[in-house]
Design a protein around this motif. Structure first.
Motif, short mmCIF file in Angstrom:
data_model
loop_
_atom_site.label_atom_id
_atom_site.label_comp_id
_atom_site.label_asym_id
_atom_site.label_seq_id
_atom_site.Cartn_x
_atom_site.Cartn_y
_atom_site.Cartn_z
N LEU A 44 0.83 -1.21 0.00
CA LEU A 44 0.00 0.00 0.00
C LEU A 44 0.86 1.26 0.00
CD1 LEU A 44 -2.92 -0.88 2.45
CD2 LEU A 44 -2.97 -0.77 -0.03
N ALA A 45 1.97 1.23 0.76
CA ALA A 45 2.83 2.41 0.82
C ALA A 45 3.43 2.72 -0.55
CB ALA A 45 3.94 2.18 1.84
N VAL A 46 3.87 1.67 -1.26
CA VAL A 46 4.46 1.88 -2.57
C VAL A 46 3.42 2.40 -3.56
CG1 VAL A 46 5.50 0.71 -4.56
CG2 VAL A 46 6.31 0.20 -2.26
N VAL A 47 2.27 1.74 -3.60
CA VAL A 47 1.25 2.16 -4.56
C VAL A 47 0.64 3.51 -4.17
CG1 VAL A 47 -0.85 1.14 -3.54
CG2 VAL A 47 -0.56 1.18 -6.02
N GLY A 48 0.61 3.81 -2.86
CA GLY A 48 0.07 5.09 -2.42
C GLY A 48 0.97 6.26 -2.74
N ASN A 49 2.29 6.01 -2.70
CA ASN A 49 3.25 7.10 -2.93
C ASN A 49 3.74 7.18 -4.37
OD1 ASN A 49 4.02 8.42 -0.18
ND2 ASN A 49 3.96 6.24 0.27
N PHE A 50 3.71 6.07 -5.09
CA PHE A 50 4.27 6.07 -6.44
C PHE A 50 3.26 5.65 -7.51
CE2 PHE A 50 7.71 5.08 -3.45
CZ PHE A 50 8.56 6.15 -3.70
N GLY A 51 2.04 5.27 -7.09
CA GLY A 51 1.03 4.85 -8.06
C GLY A 51 0.18 6.01 -8.54
N ALA A 281 -8.49 2.02 4.39
CA ALA A 281 -7.48 1.08 3.91
C ALA A 281 -6.19 1.21 4.70
CB ALA A 281 -7.22 1.31 2.42
N ALA A 282 -5.79 2.44 4.99
CA ALA A 282 -4.55 2.66 5.75
C ALA A 282 -4.71 2.20 7.20
CB ALA A 282 -4.17 4.13 5.70
N SER A 283 -5.84 2.51 7.81
CA SER A 283 -6.04 2.13 9.21
C SER A 283 -6.15 0.62 9.38
CB SER A 283 -7.29 2.81 9.78
OG SER A 283 -8.46 2.38 9.11
N GLN A 284 -6.66 -0.08 8.36
CA GLN A 284 -6.73 -1.54 8.43
C GLN A 284 -5.35 -2.16 8.54
OE1 GLN A 284 -9.38 -3.52 5.52
NE2 GLN A 284 -10.46 -1.58 5.35
N GLN A 285 -4.37 -1.53 7.91
CA GLN A 285 -3.01 -2.04 8.02
C GLN A 285 -2.48 -1.90 9.45
OE1 GLN A 285 -1.64 -3.64 5.32
NE2 GLN A 285 -3.71 -3.22 4.58
N ILE A 286 -2.82 -0.80 10.11
CA ILE A 286 -2.40 -0.60 11.50
C ILE A 286 -3.12 -1.59 12.40
CG2 ILE A 286 -2.36 1.06 13.40
CD1 ILE A 286 -2.31 3.28 11.27
N GLY A 343 -1.31 7.14 16.18
CA GLY A 343 -2.11 6.97 14.98
C GLY A 343 -1.80 7.94 13.85
N SER A 344 -1.65 9.20 14.17
CA SER A 344 -1.39 10.20 13.12
C SER A 344 -0.10 9.90 12.38
CB SER A 344 -1.33 11.61 13.74
OG SER A 344 -2.57 11.96 14.32
N THR A 345 0.93 9.57 13.12
CA THR A 345 2.22 9.26 12.50
C THR A 345 2.14 8.01 11.64
OG1 THR A 345 3.40 10.24 14.38
CG2 THR A 345 4.65 8.77 12.95
N LEU A 346 1.47 6.99 12.16
CA LEU A 346 1.36 5.73 11.43
C LEU A 346 0.53 5.89 10.16
CD1 LEU A 346 0.80 3.32 14.46
CD2 LEU A 346 2.88 3.56 13.09
N PHE A 350 1.14 6.10 5.07
CA PHE A 350 0.40 5.63 3.91
C PHE A 350 -0.15 6.78 3.07
CE2 PHE A 350 0.01 2.47 7.28
CZ PHE A 350 0.49 1.33 6.64
N ASP A 351 -0.49 7.87 3.72
CA ASP A 351 -1.07 9.00 2.99
C ASP A 351 -0.87 10.26 3.83
OD1 ASP A 351 -2.84 10.88 1.65
OD2 ASP A 351 -3.76 9.13 0.70
N GLN A 352 -0.31 11.31 3.22
CA GLN A 352 -0.02 12.54 3.94
C GLN A 352 -1.18 13.52 3.98
OE1 GLN A 352 2.79 13.26 5.62
NE2 GLN A 352 3.68 11.25 5.14
#
Length: 467
Positions: A44-51, A281-286, A343-346, A350-352
């Motif tokens: 998710l991090a890769v596709v979120g930042n580079f997709g 989607a991001a919170s599910q990873q946490i 939570g905010s940092t985590l 995935f998304d800024q």
């Protein structure tokens, strides 16, 4: 008959101290689960930042559907684990071998079926889930490539279940770590260098699953006891396959019902738009870090309860269950609250987008801070299944965790003033608490029945000795 698997990689909890044995199995198992989630989060991090613009929302929106599709067959791997654990506790090498070969053949057949279903049903299922037009095509492509790796996915999970039956969780962890590092490398290569976007992420996952499946299969083929896999012996033993189905189908069906309720929730999340979809989607990873750590104790209690059932050490079942519940509650509460505190940092990993982070914190609060109750629920279910009761926990979970959740969404959530993210995610902790308490009542009566069987067996043995 001599007990199989007495090696440094085996843990037999039919005797000795319980807490060290549970921790010795749970720690590598939790580490494996966390590694798996780290690698999934890397996707998710890769596709979120580079997709592309909606790639993160597209991949994240498939999580509930993937879980719904594969859960039944992962339930069969639970059945294989419980059955082989029981044979291991009884020291029955012949049955262990039959269980190993039947299970591995079932894994291949299950994976082949999943591949066909996943490829052809991806788009219709996403449309049924009300996926927005901007994410539909990307999500469909991701799912179709992902399910091309269904056979190695099943082989790895069944193989790990077999090794876990004798308490071996270290070596699967090593294999997963190697495959996961490869997955991250391939993610970066396919998405950044070759610009494959969501297809690249899915392809990287499928290829890394092939590697992990090959490693666990190679390990089984090199075992020196009844757990040894020989390709010439791969065949379905009708009685063992039936036993696996009796345990695994209810477990898988329970997982399907859970996944279905999560699909319903995901559909409600989709109604709030791409921002909340990405946040969810991001919170599910946490959340996954917390749940998978707790779930390691659920898998431990299933394995060790099955071992003690096979060895007729019924008195140790309560001690195994209570120890696992205590470990799970402490760790779950600690990790869940830490996840919310940071939570905010985590979420920012995935998304800024500030709106995504704010929306994500809502879900993290309602899920993570109360997640220990979900861990307690899973642990008590593991113990019940380990004692050989398979239908009851499925029915209770159907009516409790899942039915209540769906009713909540269909009634309370539909009231305009309660049609909010908070009320939607509140359905999780409410359903966990109700279901756990119901399972506790069931456990009490089942344990009493097992105690009666223990007394009857002791009397039979005494009479035989006197004769």
């Amino acid at each position: 008959m001599a007990r199989s698997g007495n090696s440094e990689n085996s843990i037999n909890l039919t005797s000795g101290a319980i807490l060290p044995g549970i921790l010795a199995m749970a720690i590598p198992l939790a580490a494996s689960s966390i590694l798996q989630l780290v690698f999934n989060a890397a996707d998710l991090a890769v596709v979120g930042n580079f997709g592309k613009e909606h790639s993160l929302a597209a991949v994240g929106s498939t999580t509930a559907l993937v879980n719904l599709t594969i859960t039944l067959f992962l339930g069969l791997s639970i059945g294989a684990n419980a059955l082989v654990s029981r044979y291991f506790g009884a020291g029955d090498d012949s049955q262990i071998s039959r269980g190993v070969h039947s299970s591995m053949l079932m894994s291949v057949l299950s994976g082949a079926f999943l591949t066909v279903v996943g490829i052809f049903m991806a788009r219709p299922a996403l449309i049924w889930m009300q996926s927005p037009p901007e994410t539909l095509e990307l999500a469909t492509l991701y799912l179709r490539v992902y399910f091309c790796g269904a056979i190695p996915l099943m082989v790895y999970n069944f193989g790990c279940s077999i090794l876990r039956a004798k308490g071996d969780t270290k070596r699967p962890m090593y294999y997963l770590a190697f495959a996961g590092v490869l997955n991250v490398f391939l993610n970066l290569l396919f998405v950044i260098v070759f610009d494959l976007d969501v297809a690249g992420v899915a392809l990287a996952t499928s290829l890394s699953q092939c590697v992990s499946a090959a490693l666990v299969t190679r390990r089984l083929m090199r075992e020196e006891d009844a757990f040894r896999l020989e390709l010439s012996k791969l065949r379905l033993d009708g009685r063992i396959a039936l036993e696996i189905l009796k345990i695994g189908v209810p477990a898988g069906f329970q997982g399907i019902v859970f996944a279905l309720s999560n699909v319903v929730i995901q559909s409600s999340v989709n109604g709030f738009g791409p921002t909340v979809m990405a946040a969810s989607a991001a919170s599910q990873q946490i959340e996954g870090f917390v749940w998978l750590t707790m779930n390691s104790f659920s898998l431990c209690v299933l394995t060790f309860t099955s071992q003690n059932l096979g060895a007729r050490q019924y008195g140790r079942i309560d001690r195994v269950t209570i120890t696992a519940l205590l470990c799970c509650s402490v760790i779950g509460a600690a990790l869940g609250n830490l996840a919310y505190y940071f939570g905010s940092t985590l979420l920012g990993c995935f998304d800024q987008d500030p709106e995504v982070i704010e929306a994500g914190l809502t879900r993290v609060y309602w899920v993570c801070c109360f997640y220990f109750t979900c861990g307690l629920m899973d642990c008590i279910v593991g113990s019940i299944r380990g004692m050989g009761y398979n239908i009851t926990p499925t029915v209770v979970s159907l009516l409790g965790a899942c039915g209540l959740r769906i009713i909540w969404i269909a009634t309370i959530f539909q009231v305009p003033r309660f049609h909010t993210e908070d009320v939607l995610f509140m359905s999780y902790p409410v359903s966990w608490v109700v279901t756990f308490l119901t399972h506790c009542v069931c456990y009490y009566f089942m344990r009493r029945r097992l105690h009666a069987d223990e007394i009857k067996y002791s009397r039979t043995v005494n009479c035989a000795h006197e004769a």
